[in-house]
Write a protein that holds these residues in place. Sequence first.
Motif, PDB file in Angstrom:
ATOM      1  N   PRO A  20      -8.018   2.672  -4.139  1.00 51.40           N
ATOM      2  CA  PRO A  20      -7.366   1.508  -3.524  1.00 51.40           C
ATOM      3  C   PRO A  20      -6.522   1.857  -2.302  1.00 51.40           C
ATOM      4  N   ARG A  21      -6.693   1.090  -1.238  1.00 49.34           N
ATOM      5  CA  ARG A  21      -5.945   1.305   0.010  1.00 49.34           C
ATOM      6  C   ARG A  21      -4.442   1.221  -0.231  1.00 49.34           C
ATOM      7  N   ASP A  22      -4.018   0.342  -1.148  1.00 47.71           N
ATOM      8  CA  ASP A  22      -2.579   0.191  -1.376  1.00 47.71           C
ATOM      9  C   ASP A  22      -1.974   1.363  -2.153  1.00 47.71           C
ATOM     10  N   GLN A  23      -2.810   2.311  -2.549  1.00 47.70           N
ATOM     11  CA  GLN A  23      -2.324   3.528  -3.206  1.00 47.70           C
ATOM     12  C   GLN A  23      -2.431   4.739  -2.283  1.00 47.70           C
TER      13      GLN A  23
END
Length: 81
Positions: A20-23
């Motif tokens: 995930p990009r948000d990680q």
Amino acid sequence: MMQEIKNKTLMQRLLEAGYPRDQMFNHESDLYVFVTPLTKRVVEEWCKENKFDRRWMCPIFTDQITGQPMYDCAFQYDIWW
């Protein structure tokens, strides 16, 4: 086909593999991602293909907020460039 894979950045490979990009985090041009079975596979393959020593290119540290291990991949935060 192999040439296409080699031309992809580590960040691209991680995203395409489903990380995930948000990680994804960074400090300037360094990419930080949590150590998971997925990231371990992608990081190890990328280092091997590029003949990088993973311990030098993507050392592992402990995140001070979560206490979880993370990779610190030098110069791999694409957005910086």
